[in-house]
Design an enzyme around this catalytic site. Structure first.
Site, PDB file in Angstrom:
ATOM      1  N   GLU A  31       0.992  -1.208   0.395  1.00  0.00           N
ATOM      2  CA  GLU A  31      -0.125   0.201   0.018  1.00  0.00           C
ATOM      3  C   GLU A  31       0.761   1.352  -0.015  1.00  0.00           C
ATOM      4  OE1 GLU A  31      -3.459   0.399   2.762  1.00  0.00           O
ATOM      5  OE2 GLU A  31      -2.898  -1.110   3.357  1.00  0.00           O
ATOM      6  N   ARG A 256       4.430 -13.859   9.578  1.00  0.00           N
ATOM      7  CA  ARG A 256       4.877 -12.552   9.515  1.00  0.00           C
ATOM      8  C   ARG A 256       6.524 -12.913   9.821  1.00  0.00           C
ATOM      9  NH1 ARG A 256       1.605  -7.990   8.182  1.00  0.00           N
ATOM     10  NH2 ARG A 256       2.667  -6.138   8.497  1.00  0.00           N
ATOM     11  N   LYS A 266       3.643   0.212  10.280  1.00  0.00           N
ATOM     12  CA  LYS A 266       3.907   1.308   9.820  1.00  0.00           C
ATOM     13  C   LYS A 266       2.767   2.413  10.529  1.00  0.00           C
ATOM     14  CE  LYS A 266       3.006  -0.665   5.425  1.00  0.00           C
ATOM     15  NZ  LYS A 266       1.345  -0.562   4.765  1.00  0.00           N
TER      16      LYS A 266
HETATM   17  P1  ATP Z   1       1.129  -2.517   7.788  1.00  0.00           P
HETATM   18  O1  ATP Z   1       2.375  -2.625   8.647  1.00  0.00           O
HETATM   19  O2  ATP Z   1       0.146  -1.623   8.753  1.00  0.00           O
HETATM   20  O3  ATP Z   1       0.516  -3.794   9.344  1.00  0.00           O
HETATM   21  P2  ATP Z   1       1.333  -4.283   5.949  1.00  0.00           P
HETATM   22  O4  ATP Z   1       1.628  -4.972   6.027  1.00  0.00           O
HETATM   23  O5  ATP Z   1      -0.587  -4.575   5.576  1.00  0.00           O
HETATM   24  O6  ATP Z   1       0.252  -2.897   7.177  1.00  0.00           O
HETATM   25  P3  ATP Z   1       1.480  -3.607   2.504  1.00  0.00           P
HETATM   26  O7  ATP Z   1       2.229  -1.993   2.143  1.00  0.00           O
HETATM   27  O8  ATP Z   1       0.111  -3.611   2.489  1.00  0.00           O
HETATM   28  O9  ATP Z   1       1.693  -3.579   4.421  1.00  0.00           O
HETATM   29  O10 ATP Z   1       3.054  -4.686   2.725  1.00  0.00           O
HETATM   30  C1  ATP Z   1       2.960  -5.395   1.629  1.00  0.00           C
HETATM   31  C2  ATP Z   1       3.593  -6.994   1.941  1.00  0.00           C
HETATM   32  O11 ATP Z   1       4.009  -6.920   2.668  1.00  0.00           O
HETATM   33  C3  ATP Z   1       1.889  -7.414   2.465  1.00  0.00           C
HETATM   34  O12 ATP Z   1       1.659  -8.792   1.544  1.00  0.00           O
HETATM   35  C4  ATP Z   1       2.269  -7.971   3.643  1.00  0.00           C
HETATM   36  O13 ATP Z   1       1.515  -9.090   4.135  1.00  0.00           O
HETATM   37  C5  ATP Z   1       4.195  -8.217   4.147  1.00  0.00           C
HETATM   38  N1  ATP Z   1       4.381  -7.558   5.137  1.00  0.00           N
HETATM   39  C6  ATP Z   1       4.065  -6.961   5.877  1.00  0.00           C
HETATM   40  N2  ATP Z   1       4.797  -7.068   6.963  1.00  0.00           N
HETATM   41  C7  ATP Z   1       5.705  -8.095   7.152  1.00  0.00           C
HETATM   42  C8  ATP Z   1       5.838  -8.845   7.916  1.00  0.00           C
HETATM   43  N3  ATP Z   1       6.721  -8.421   8.597  1.00  0.00           N
HETATM   44  N4  ATP Z   1       6.639 -10.319   7.594  1.00  0.00           N
HETATM   45  C9  ATP Z   1       6.584 -10.396   6.001  1.00  0.00           C
HETATM   46  N5  ATP Z   1       5.855  -9.830   5.314  1.00  0.00           N
HETATM   47  C10 ATP Z   1       5.416  -8.607   6.222  1.00  0.00           C
HETATM   48 MG    MG Z   2      -1.110  -4.114   4.036  1.00  0.00          MG
END
Ligand code: ATP
Ligand code: MG
Length: 544
Positions: A31, A256, A266
């Site tokens: 995003e 994650r 974020k």
């Molecule tokens: P937020 O921090 O608000 O949860 P988000 O991680 O959903 O945001 P996105 O921009 O939607 O943010 O993330 C893009 C991709 O990165 C998504 O597929 C998400 O699953 C992955 N991602 C984000 N954080 C992690 C993490 N800590 N470990 C693994 N994958 C991640």
């Molecule tokens: Mg997301």
């Protein structure tokens, strides 16, 4: 990904073998509402490297269907971060570019009797949804005719209603055990202009509808995402099936990545920036890719670290020390080993002639001959680390300088401390030493064993420098406390000292090992007459 197996690789292998999939196509769907952080790197590495491994391709697709949160600034930053990591997307796409097709798909669902316009308020919708133990109730608007729904939906699109007045919902099952299946909202009205489409649209698709249809339109075969989407998969599949998409993508969830003493949400990162507790998203203490890059982290270290953490179906927390390990491993053979004194005290070699600077041969990286050699300056006036001197040897493990003791200066001579001079405050200002010309490094001299080897910088040629020393920004110690109260007051310490005059121009991003100390990178604020270095990571031996 490394060669070790992971469950996603196994799934892809089977899909290729069975012929279900001809070419692997993945996407990374950030995003554009924040900077990428090291947690995202897990998703990036998985998306790009699993496709690469099977000769497939990966799209970068901005998940920009919510006009309220996206900002164009982040789009460029994300593209740059990906390139810095070393990944070039096959296509750079925007989810919002499918708004037209998605609108048509919504109409298809309405025509099939699988979607309806609802007049309930957001709150009522929540109340009607039920709970995990209680089924939901049907909305009184659920049984509108197809014609009526088509007309109302078109009116929604044409801006005839206020925000919140109407939504489009999928018609699935209000008593489904999975709450996501209880007639989820698929379109809502928002009069917020979109960063790419301006005021063209006032209805916007919800994530659960947008994501599977985007994947299907793009021909994504394996849609990898983090674990929190596992309960949405059933809905993902429902939309793909009911919209009769030609390509059927498959959602696969992985755990994650969390790292000790590291905040990756974020929302919190934004809070740190907005509260002014950090310099910005590229503050060298931030776990953002821009922050890590500024600090001096390398793409290879980050990728090797990510690969080492594997891919599993559970969330995992990895020790920050693992990341440090991969940094040292990567930088070890890629950096010049030079000398810097970060907390200096002056040494006067009383038996060395005044006004002469001698140059001694030194290798630049004893583990990698390609780095060649250089000349290290030596004279009557030097700097050493304050912590490398004590008046008296405290115990037999002390391998540094003390009065009456002799140490080897790295690349130079043995020196012996004879006397000290204090300043008005009673701090040691100068250490007076004598050197032994017979002991020149490389001369083969080995008649005596010195009390250790320390580093130094020659005073008249030394370049003044500031050293930024970092500790974790946030401490895990007390997780009940508010995040801003958990900020480590020692997370950024500044020290002033000297670095040897290794080269005329120290370029931003240049990396070095400062011997006996750690790996450092030239910070973006550095000027050649005012050098600034960031400590990337300490050498293992200096970790407290
Ligand atoms: P937020 O921090 O608000 O949860 P988000 O991680 O959903 O945001 P996105 O921009 O939607 O943010 O993330 C893009 C991709 O990165 C998504 O597929 C998400 O699953 C992955 N991602 C984000 N954080 C992690 C993490 N800590 N470990 C693994 N994958 C991640
Ligand atoms: Mg997301």
């Amino acid at each position: 990904m490394d060669n070790t197996s992971n469950f996603i690789k196994t799934i892809i292998e089977k899909d290729l073998e069975s012929g279900k999939v001809k070419e692997v196509v993945t996407r990374f769907p950030p995003e554009p509402n924040a900077y990428l952080h090291i947690g995202h790197a897990r998703a990036i590495v998985a998306d790009f490297e699993l496709a690469q491994m099977f000769g497939g391709r990966t799209n970068l697709r901005f998940d920009d269907t919510n006009p309220e949160k996206e900002e164009a600034e982040f789009v460029d930053a994300i593209i740059e971060d990906l390139r810095w990591l070393g990944y070039e997307p096959h296509n750079i796409l925007f989810g919002s570019d499918y708004f037209e097709e998605q609108y048509e798909l919504a109409i298809k669902l309405i025509k099939k009797g699988l979607a309806y316009v609802d007049d309930l308020t957001q709150e009522e919708i929540r109340e009607y949804r039920g709970t995990l133990t209680e089924p939901g109730k049907n909305s009184p608007y659920r049984d509108r005719s197809v014609e009526e729904n088509l007309e109302l939906f078109e009116n929604m699109k044409n801006g005839m209603y206020k925000e919140g007045e109407k939504v489009l919902r999928a018609k699935i099952d209000m008593s489904h055990p999975n709450l996501n299946m209880r007639d989820p909202v698929i379109y809502r009205i928002l009069y917020t202009p979109h960063h790419r489409h301006g005021n063209k649209w006032c209805i916007y698709p919800m994530y659960d509808f947008a994501h599977p249809t985007q994947d299907a339109i793009e021909g994504i075969t394996h849609s990898l995402c983090s674990l929190e989407y596992v309960n949405h998969r059933i809905l993902y599949d429902w939309f793909v099936e009911k919209c009769e998409m030609e390509h059927v993508p498959q959602q696969i969830e992985f755990g994650r990545l969390n790292i000790t003493n590291t905040i990756m949400s974020k929302r919190y990162l934004r809070m740190l920036v907005e509260s002014g507790k950090v310099e910005g998203y590229d503050d060298p203490r931030m776990p953002t890719l821009v922050g890590l890059r500024r600090r001096g982290f390398t793409p290879d270290a980050i990728k090797n670290f990510i690969r080492s953490t594997g891919l599993a179906r559970i969330n995992s927390t990895v020790d920050y020390a693992m990341l440090e390990h991969f940094l040292r491993e990567d930088l070890k053979l890629k950096t010049n080993r030079i000398m810097a004194v970060i907390d200096p005290v002056k040494v006067i070699i009383t038996n060395y002639p005044e006004g002469i600077v001698e140059y001694l041969e030194a290798n630049n990286n004893p583990e990698n001959e390609d780095f060649g050699t250089r000349k290290v300056a030596f004279s009557r006036e030097l700097y050493i680390e304050r912590e490398d001197f004590m008046l008296e040897k405290p115990n037999k493990h002390y391998k540094r300088l003390a009065l009456g003791l002799e140490v080897r200066l790295y690349h130079a001579y043995f020196i012996k401390a004879n006397d000290v001079v204090y300043d008005e405050d009673g701090n040691i200002k100068e250490i007076h030493c004598t050197y032994d010309p017979e002991t020149k490094s490389g001369s083969g001299f080995n008649a005596r064993k010195p009390n250790g080897t320390i580093h130094f910088v020659e005073a008249t040629t030394a370049r003044p420098a500031t050293f930024n020393l970092f500790e974790p920004l946030i401490l895990d110690e007390d997780e009940s406390k508010d995040l801003l109260e958990r900020i480590n007051p020692n997370s950024w310490q500044i020290s002033s000292g000297y670095v040897e005059n290794f080269k005329e121009n120290f370029e931003v991003g240049d990396k070095f090992q400062f011997v006996r100390n750690g790996y450092y990178a030239v910070d973006k604020t550095s000027k050649n007459d005012k050098l600034v270095f960031n400590r990337i990571v300490a050498l293992k031996s200096s970790v407290k």
